[in-house]
Design an enzyme around this catalytic site. Structure first.
Site, PDB file in Angstrom:
ATOM      1  N   LYS A  83       0.865  -1.188   0.000  1.00 15.04           N
ATOM      2  CA  LYS A  83       0.000   0.000   0.000  1.00 15.04           C
ATOM      3  C   LYS A  83       0.904   1.241   0.000  1.00 15.04           C
ATOM      4  O   LYS A  83       1.797   1.370   0.838  1.00 15.04           O
ATOM      5  CB  LYS A  83      -0.849  -0.020   1.274  1.00 15.04           C
ATOM      6  CG  LYS A  83      -2.316   0.257   1.032  1.00 15.04           C
ATOM      7  CD  LYS A  83      -3.098   0.096   2.327  1.00 15.04           C
ATOM      8  CE  LYS A  83      -4.530   0.526   2.127  1.00 15.04           C
ATOM      9  NZ  LYS A  83      -5.284   0.503   3.370  1.00 15.04           N
TER      10      LYS A  83
HETATM   11  O1  G3P Z   1      -7.937   1.205   5.206  1.00  9.01           O
HETATM   12  C1  G3P Z   1      -8.328   2.389   4.616  1.00  9.01           C
HETATM   13  C2  G3P Z   1      -9.711   2.864   4.970  1.00  9.01           C
HETATM   14  O2  G3P Z   1     -10.648   1.858   4.726  1.00  9.01           O
HETATM   15  C3  G3P Z   1      -9.850   3.577   6.275  1.00  9.01           C
HETATM   16  O3  G3P Z   1     -11.187   3.766   6.651  1.00  9.01           O
HETATM   17  O4  G3P Z   1     -12.907   4.388   8.294  1.00  9.01           O
HETATM   18  O5  G3P Z   1     -10.503   4.978   8.744  1.00  9.01           O
HETATM   19  O6  G3P Z   1     -11.792   6.181   6.986  1.00  9.01           O
HETATM   20  P1  G3P Z   1     -11.621   4.881   7.735  1.00  9.01           P
END
Ligand code: G3P
Length: 212
Positions: A83
């Protein structure tokens, strides 16, 4: 639409795997930081548990250091996907990793232009952050729609991985828009299964049967 679990919690991964719906895992530094113990051991354990892609993010900010981290990460397991945040340095790193045959997930994508450049650099996946766009008053799902159109227009093979998913509605809409993959927390996965009519219908069936 491939379904990935967005977590570094091995118990959650096992729970989701038992439902038969999970084809991969995505982590990020915040998720891995929450888990006690050695992060490399955790990543190794996740890669053993799941046959599909497991995204792990590099922490360095300059391309040589990002590449060095990526080289170490791919030694952990063959299903690791690197990533990389979409910055100028990140794009250079994605291109280098692509040239070396290493799969990448371009992360922290908030615009179609960022995603298009990541795809040109050879990213395997791009991760538009739907929920975080909604949080700042923008329309996260519109970005998914735009990416599906743009990638189709130019026949790009990079997969759109809907991320930062907060609700069943996000999931439903991403599927309707044809997202190639989606990554969801366990809470959303469990919510997808629940329906009040399923619960009340089951209760009625059992009550009727008890009267027999
Ligand atoms: O892993 C990346 C993403 O899915 C993070 O989500 O909920 O922290 O905005 P969030």
């Amino acid at each position: 639409m491939k379904i990935f679990l967005d977590t570094a919690d091995i118990e959650q991964i096992r729970q989701a795997k038992a439902l038969g719906a999970i084809e991969g895992v995505t982590t990020n530094p915040s998720l891995l930081a929450k888990e006690p113990g050695d992060w490399k051991k955790i990543v190794r354990q996740i890669c053993k548990e799941i046959d599909g892609p497991v995204s792990v993010e590099v922490l360095a900010l300059d391309p040589p250091a990002m590449l060095a981290e990526a080289r170490d990460l791919v030694k952990i397991a063959p299903n690791i996907v690197i990533k990389v945040p979409v910055t100028l340095e990140g794009l250079k790193t994605i291109k280098e990793l692509h040239n070396r045959g290493i799969e990448t997930n371009a992360t922290l994508v908030f615009s179609a232009n960022q995603a298009l450049l990541a795809a040109k650099a050879g990213a395997t996946y791009v991760s538009p952050f739907i929920g975080r766009l909604d949080d700042v008053g923008q329309d996260g799902l519109q970005l998914i729609q735009d990416l599906m159109t743009i990638f189709r227009n130019y026949d790009l093979s990079t997969q759109v991985l809907a991320a930062s998913i907060r609700s069943c509605s996000h999931f439903h809409q991403a599927a309707l828009l044809g997202a190639d993959a989606i990554t969801i927390p366990l809470s959303v996965l469990l919510d997808l299964v629940r329906h009040p009519l399923t619960d009340s219908g089951l209760a009625k069936f059992l009550a009727d049967w008890a009267k027999k």
